[in-house]
Design an enzyme around this catalytic site. Structure first.
Site, mmCIF file in Angstrom:
data_model
loop_
_atom_site.group_PDB
_atom_site.id
_atom_site.type_symbol
_atom_site.label_atom_id
_atom_site.label_comp_id
_atom_site.label_asym_id
_atom_site.label_seq_id
_atom_site.Cartn_x
_atom_site.Cartn_y
_atom_site.Cartn_z
ATOM 1 N N LYS A 242 0.839 -1.204 0.000
ATOM 2 C CA LYS A 242 0.000 0.000 0.000
ATOM 3 C C LYS A 242 0.870 1.248 0.000
ATOM 4 O O LYS A 242 0.685 2.152 -0.809
ATOM 5 C CB LYS A 242 -0.903 0.006 1.251
ATOM 6 N N ASN A 243 1.822 1.300 0.926
ATOM 7 C CA ASN A 243 2.587 2.535 1.082
ATOM 8 C C ASN A 243 3.505 2.805 -0.109
ATOM 9 O O ASN A 243 3.813 3.968 -0.402
ATOM 10 C CB ASN A 243 3.392 2.509 2.392
ATOM 11 N N CYS B 284 -4.917 8.925 9.579
ATOM 12 C CA CYS B 284 -4.989 8.100 10.795
ATOM 13 C C CYS B 284 -4.862 8.956 12.046
ATOM 14 O O CYS B 284 -4.045 9.880 12.096
ATOM 15 C CB CYS B 284 -3.835 7.104 10.807
ATOM 16 N N ARG C 280 0.536 14.754 13.338
ATOM 17 C CA ARG C 280 1.387 14.340 12.221
ATOM 18 C C ARG C 280 1.537 15.506 11.250
ATOM 19 O O ARG C 280 0.849 15.585 10.241
ATOM 20 C CB ARG C 280 0.801 13.110 11.524
ATOM 21 N N ASP D 212 4.517 0.252 12.062
ATOM 22 C CA ASP D 212 3.265 -0.297 11.517
ATOM 23 C C ASP D 212 3.046 -1.759 11.901
ATOM 24 O O ASP D 212 2.014 -2.333 11.543
ATOM 25 C CB ASP D 212 3.241 -0.147 9.988
ATOM 26 N N ARG E 207 -8.722 0.039 4.448
ATOM 27 C CA ARG E 207 -7.751 0.970 3.870
ATOM 28 C C ARG E 207 -6.445 0.250 3.567
ATOM 29 O O ARG E 207 -5.696 0.674 2.691
ATOM 30 C CB ARG E 207 -7.450 2.120 4.850
HETATM 31 C C1 UD1 Z 1 4.731 6.532 6.428
HETATM 32 C C2 UD1 Z 1 3.743 5.414 6.247
HETATM 33 C C3 UD1 Z 1 3.160 5.000 7.589
HETATM 34 C C4 UD1 Z 1 4.286 4.665 8.568
HETATM 35 C C5 UD1 Z 1 5.309 5.790 8.637
HETATM 36 C C6 UD1 Z 1 6.521 5.440 9.484
HETATM 37 C C7 UD1 Z 1 2.834 5.888 4.043
HETATM 38 C C8 UD1 Z 1 1.648 6.282 3.227
HETATM 39 N N1 UD1 Z 1 2.677 5.878 5.363
HETATM 40 O O1 UD1 Z 1 3.992 7.634 6.976
HETATM 41 O O2 UD1 Z 1 2.319 3.857 7.382
HETATM 42 O O3 UD1 Z 1 3.732 4.460 9.841
HETATM 43 O O4 UD1 Z 1 5.767 6.127 7.321
HETATM 44 O O5 UD1 Z 1 7.141 4.299 9.006
HETATM 45 O O6 UD1 Z 1 3.874 5.556 3.518
HETATM 46 N N2 UD1 Z 1 6.902 14.128 10.832
HETATM 47 C C9 UD1 Z 1 7.013 15.475 11.112
HETATM 48 N N3 UD1 Z 1 6.960 16.365 10.073
HETATM 49 C C10 UD1 Z 1 6.798 15.953 8.788
HETATM 50 C C11 UD1 Z 1 6.700 14.582 8.500
HETATM 51 C C12 UD1 Z 1 6.756 13.687 9.553
HETATM 52 O O7 UD1 Z 1 7.152 15.873 12.271
HETATM 53 O O8 UD1 Z 1 6.757 16.808 7.888
HETATM 54 C C13 UD1 Z 1 6.984 13.147 11.940
HETATM 55 C C14 UD1 Z 1 5.722 12.303 12.083
HETATM 56 O O9 UD1 Z 1 4.747 12.951 12.854
HETATM 57 C C15 UD1 Z 1 6.285 11.063 12.734
HETATM 58 C C16 UD1 Z 1 7.676 10.923 12.106
HETATM 59 O O10 UD1 Z 1 7.985 12.209 11.594
HETATM 60 O O11 UD1 Z 1 6.417 11.258 14.119
HETATM 61 C C17 UD1 Z 1 7.794 9.922 10.992
HETATM 62 O O12 UD1 Z 1 6.757 10.116 10.061
HETATM 63 P P1 UD1 Z 1 6.905 9.764 8.518
HETATM 64 O O13 UD1 Z 1 8.049 8.833 8.317
HETATM 65 O O14 UD1 Z 1 6.887 11.029 7.732
HETATM 66 O O15 UD1 Z 1 5.551 8.986 8.249
HETATM 67 P P2 UD1 Z 1 4.629 9.101 6.991
HETATM 68 O O16 UD1 Z 1 5.421 9.286 5.761
HETATM 69 O O17 UD1 Z 1 3.501 10.032 7.273
#
Ligand code: UD1
Length: 423
Positions: free
Chosen positions: A22-23, A118, A123, A309, A401
């Protein structure tokens, strides 16, 4: 809303095919916006999040056809006539922010609603925005939308250094950099298999990328990208989830398409808990035949560490382990919402901030429980399969999802699981 009813029914034995990730698919789909030529994805998962991304791309003017029962996504973005990603679609799924980098890189402007998604803590998307700003984008946050422009119509290569690892921000920066003028160096980049898969697809489209899978990715911007066909990498989270089914219920399940390199840190924890994982020609075979699993401590980390995850599903296993396990959640705040639900089933869990202490009980008991997010919902199904009596998991729209045909896959291994249609 639908619910899922599960009844503890003894060991599980059989074969489960694992879908495309999915991701990975959610970041490969927006990559179509980078080229006027068609991008075709094979091995796509059949999930509601994929349908949401399809809607979003179509709202921008891209053509997306779902072929072969959804396994193939044939996309074309030769005429993008709308550069606004609307709140009504974006609020359904955080990954919608991934259209920002590609649209901005291709046409020099984009307006994208700030995402929802979610409910697992705050986030933000600040890292995505900072990366694009480093590449010269001018951003204005107004009325819940990011209004982005590239001066002169094109982003510029830059050094993008992330203060901590973000999967999504790395993906947005990587896609944007492919069409930027000059060289971009992404430091402290995420190393997840989904990033490597994205880089491989972009390279097939003509992008010049080095270092994917390491913490420094270098991208030499090109003037245009062309079409490509790309198979989506195996879903390591679906894989890990089904590896836990025989671990928690006993029995032996072979996960087709599974690869050890995708789940090495997770498989190591299963091994420590006393669960056997072996590579076969077709995938990974997992079995537990000798009594209860042992308690193990788990800390979630960016790849190659233990994935956040799989934390909820691992907690379901540890609820019946012999001894006390400590689970530390380091990626997201407030990602233990499944703990009180598992406690309704007799689990002993003590949560303090980002740490959960789980003391195993010999048997969980079935109960009505509520799914709070995607991974939590499947952890409750796993727990229900190992519990005495009946468990009804409500609010399973989260499940759809991220997991295709979950009932079918588990039933094929002897599980008692059925969907109850809601009103
Ligand atoms: C992706 C995955 C999700 C997984 C996560 C971590 C997808 C669609 N989703 O989510 O299933 O749980 O990676 O492996 O691929 N953060 C910030 N600022 C930002 C971006 C992130 O503070 O601009 C923080 C987030 O709140 C979190 C951490 O960074 O605490 C890691 O998040 P991130 O790796 O960005 O997760 P996603 O890409 O949203």
């Amino acid at each position: 809303m639908d619910s899922i009813l599960v009844r503890g029914n003894g060991p599980l034995n059989g074969v489960i095919p694992i879908a495309g990730a999915k991701n990975a698919c959610l970041t490969l789909m927006p990559a179509t916006l980078l080229s006027e030529e068609p991008l075709t994805l094979t091995n796509a998962p059949r999930l509601s999040d994929i349908r949401t991304m399809t809607q979003l791309l179509q709202s921008l003017g891209a053509e997306v056809a779902s072929l072969k029962d959804g396994l193939v996504l044939a996309m074309s973005s030769h005429s993008i006539d709308n550069h606004t990603a609307d709140y009504d679609i974006v609020r359904k799924m955080r990954a919608s922010i991934l259209v920002l980098g590609p649209m901005l890189a291709r046409d020099g402007h984009a307006i994208v609603s700030l995402p929802g998604g979610c409910a697992i803590g705050a986030r933000p998307v600040d890292l995505h925005l900072k990366a694009l700003e480093a590449m010269g984008a001018e951003l204005d946050l107004r009325d819940g939308y990011v209004h982005a422009k590239a001066p002169g119509g094109r982003l510029k290569g830059a050094v993008v250094e992330f203060p901590f690892v973000s999967v999504g921000a790395t993906e947005n920066a990587l896609m944007a950099a492919t069409l930027a003028k000059g060289t971009t160096v992404i430091k402290n980049a995420a190393r997840e298999p989904e990033i490597v898969d994205l880089a491989h697809c972009l390279k097939k489209m003509g992008a010049q990328i080095e270092g994917e899978g390491t913490s420094t990715i270098t991208v030499q911007g090109v003037d245009r990208l062309h079409g490509a066909t790309h198979p989506v990498v195996t879903d390591r989270i679906e894989l890990g989830t089904y590896m836990l089914a025989p671990a928690i219920c006993g029995g032996e399940v072979e996960c087709l398409g599974g690869r050890m390199d995708l789940v090495a840190a997770f498989a190591e924890k299963l091994d420590q808990a006393g669960v056997s994982v072996v590579e076969t020609e077709r995938g990974l075979k997992v079995s537990r035949k000798n009594g209860r699993v042992k308690a193990v401590d788990v800390t979630t980390e960016p790849f190659p560490g233990f994935p956040t995850d799989l934390q909820a599903q691992m907690m379901a296993l540890l609820c019946t382990a012999d001894g006390t396990s400590v689970l530390e959640e380091k990626i997201f705040e407030n990602r233990f919402m499944h703990a009180p639900e598992l406690m309704r089933m007799g689990a002993k869990i003590d949560v303090h901030g980002g740490t959960a202490k789980v003391t195993g009980v010999s048997k969980l008991r079935g109960a009505p429980v509520m799914a709070t997010d995607l991974r939590a919902s499947v952890s409750l199904i796993l727990a229900g399969l190992a519990a005495e009596g009946e468990t009804v998991v409500s609010r399973v729209y989260h499940l759809d999802r991220g997991y295709e045909r979950v009932e079918e896959k588990l039933m094929a291994c002897g599980a008692h699981i059925e969907r109850i249609a809601g009103n």
